[in-house]
Write an enzyme that holds these catalytic residues in place. Structure first.
Site, PDB file in Angstrom:
ATOM      1  N   HIS A 307       7.759 -61.483  28.508  1.00  0.00           N
ATOM      2  CA  HIS A 307       7.582 -61.071  29.898  1.00  0.00           C
ATOM      3  C   HIS A 307       8.062 -62.199  30.803  1.00  0.00           C
ATOM      4  CE1 HIS A 307       5.817 -59.578  33.583  1.00  0.00           C
ATOM      5  NE2 HIS A 307       5.792 -58.409  32.976  1.00  0.00           N
ATOM      6  N   ASP A 364       3.608 -52.733  27.021  1.00  0.00           N
ATOM      7  CA  ASP A 364       4.308 -51.618  26.385  1.00  0.00           C
ATOM      8  C   ASP A 364       4.121 -51.583  24.880  1.00  0.00           C
ATOM      9  OD1 ASP A 364       5.383 -50.503  28.675  1.00  0.00           O
ATOM     10  OD2 ASP A 364       7.014 -51.946  28.720  1.00  0.00           O
TER      11      ASP A 364
END
Ligand code: CMC
Length: 436
Positions: A307, A364
């Site tokens: 991320h 996710d």
């Protein structure tokens, strides 16, 4: 007024720029006067060091794994609020009172029906159309059926339109799914809550009525809340950029949907499932895919890991990892992909390649397994992300249109192409019949 300044020295001349401090003590150098003072611009590809706005909506500390909406930790929000209350919190800035929640829920319910003429649009999409493309098209098309709002509209019109959009978005998403399955659409019901209504529109059928399971409704609320905002991510930035041109709200949100569909952004949840299935089919699949991810000559990335902001853990992933096993057990489902996911994450956590780059499972990674368990088909995973993110996009768009320093977003560039040169004579025409 800032009381600290950063100094920049260029060719012996010193320029001062104010240091701005955020409510959590973060500092930023305000370079808005840079070009005026120095004639220079900054270059920051992919905006790795650029704050594009001041915002009061969402706070993230990526090093500490902190995520807060309007100051409230995400861990408390998922425990105490529903998705509708979270949407209200993001869009209006406060947790709704009992009366506000009642009014807001009523408005969402009353506005859930899609204009009947728009229902026929779905017939024009091919059966295999990705629902994210259908969503973007349909949301854009809303501007031809409903009153538009843009940055110059009255607050009450904006409130009405954004509430309608949050409601109708869910209907469009369910219709898109039904059409992709070749099944008749199911209309929204006034007696059902936001998430229950969506699940009913997705799974009810004339031959088999859908039984609403409160456990699934509560899980869906949680997943939507976790996706509801994430400050200046790619799709939200798209929303702010497009909206800055005074485009209407529907076109603006449609841009956000398109940005979200990419596999590096919201599309990752579907890509994770594809990856886990491939791993499952191959002997030694986990090692194979770990090697692929680390191979610099292979463009493959481990989907659901890494991320831009979170470098120690993603708090959203931490919350749903716990729910993943619980919901599978509760629903009596066994999913071999969960065991693979757990082992993959375990191996990543011990691997120097991932540790040294601060790559951890993101939201996710586990959301797909939960969606699968509650019956959401894979091509709808990113639509679920969009459904959750919609209040975030709306609140960020509202903040942008109401800010004092609102201007059309228009970055500059450093030109590195050809220097001035004359246009060469074009080559002789060989085929005289062809009109160049
Ligand atoms: N697998 C393997 N290597 C990776 C991965 C990954 N998933 N992510 C980053 N890296 C490596 C990358 O190759 C680079 O290595 P090096 O320094 O040797 O060149 C280093 O880590 C830094 O990566 P980056 O591309 O500079 O990081 P970024 O901040 O630009 O990208 C990201 C962030 C999320 C796009 C990226 O981590 C990625 O592609 N992840 C996989 C896709 C994914 O799961 N996306 C969902 C993000 S969370 C939901 C959302 O908010 O959208």
């Amino acid at each position: 007024m800032p009381n600290e300044y950063a100094e920049l020295s260029i060719n012996g001349k010193t320029y001062k720029f104010p240091i701005m401090t955020g409510s959590e003590g973060e500092n930023a150098i305000d370079i808005s006067g840079l070009r005026k003072k120095t004639g220079m611009i900054t270059i920051d590809p992919s905006f790795m060091n650029t704050g594009s706005c001041y915002s009061k909506i969402t706070y993230i500390d990526g090093e500490k794994g902190i995520l807060r909406y309007r100051g409230i930790p995400i861990e408390q929000i998922v425990e105490k609020l529903s998705f509708v209350e979270t949407a209200y919190l993001l869009v209006h800035g406060t947790v709704p009172t009992h009366k506000q929640r009642k009014t807001y829920s009523r408005l969402l319910t009353e506005n859930s029906l899609l204009h009947e003429d728009m229902r026929h649009f779905f017939d024009g999409f091919p059966r295999g159309a990705h629902p994210m493309s259908t969503m973007a098209t349909m949301v854009n098309a809303l501007s031809t059926f409903y009153p538009n709002v843009d940055s110059l509209s009255l607050k009450e019109d904006i409130d009405k339109t954004t509430t309608r959009l949050i409601s109708i978005f869910r209907t469009i998403a369910a219709f898109a799914y039904k059409k992709s399955k070749g099944q008749p659409v199911v209309y929204p019901r006034h007696d059902l809550s936001y998430c229950a209504n969506f699940l009913n529109m997705m799974f009810d059928s004339p031959v088999k009525p859908y039984e609403i399971d409160p456990e699934i409704v509560s899980m869906m609320n949680k997943l939507l809340i976790l996706h509801a905002d994430h400050e200046q991510n790619c799709s939200t930035t798209a929303v702010r950029v497009i909206g800055s041109a005074q485009v209407n709200l529907y076109a603006t949100i449609s841009a956000g949907i398109n940005a979200l569909s990419g596999p590096l952004h919201g599309g990752a949840n579907q890509a994770v499932l594809d990856m886990l299935k491939k791993i499952n089919r191959k002997k030694g699949g986990i090692q194979l895919y770990l090697d692929k991810a680390k191979d610099k000559n292979d463009p493959f990335r481990l989907m659901g890991f890494g991320h831009r902001l979170y470098k120690t853990f993603d708090p959203r992933a931490k919350i749903i990892k716990k729910d993943c096993r619980r919901i599978l057990e509760k629903l009596g489902k066994k999913d071999p992909l969960l065991a693979i996911a757990m082992e993959l994450e375990d191996r990543v956590l011990k691997d120097d390649y991932f540790i040294s780059r601060g790559l951890y499972a993101n939201v996710d990674f586990y959301s797909g397994i939960i969606y699968r368990a509650i019956g959401i088909p894979e091509n709808m995973f990113t639509v679920m992300f969009a459904l959750g993110r919609l209040p975030g996009w709306i609140s960020q768009w509202q903040e942008m249109i109401r800010s004092d320093n609102r201007k059309i977003v228009r970055p500059r560039q450093l030109y590195i192409g050809e220097k001035l040169r004359d246009c060469p004579e074009p080559p002789e025409l060989l085929d005289v019949s062809y009109n160049y």
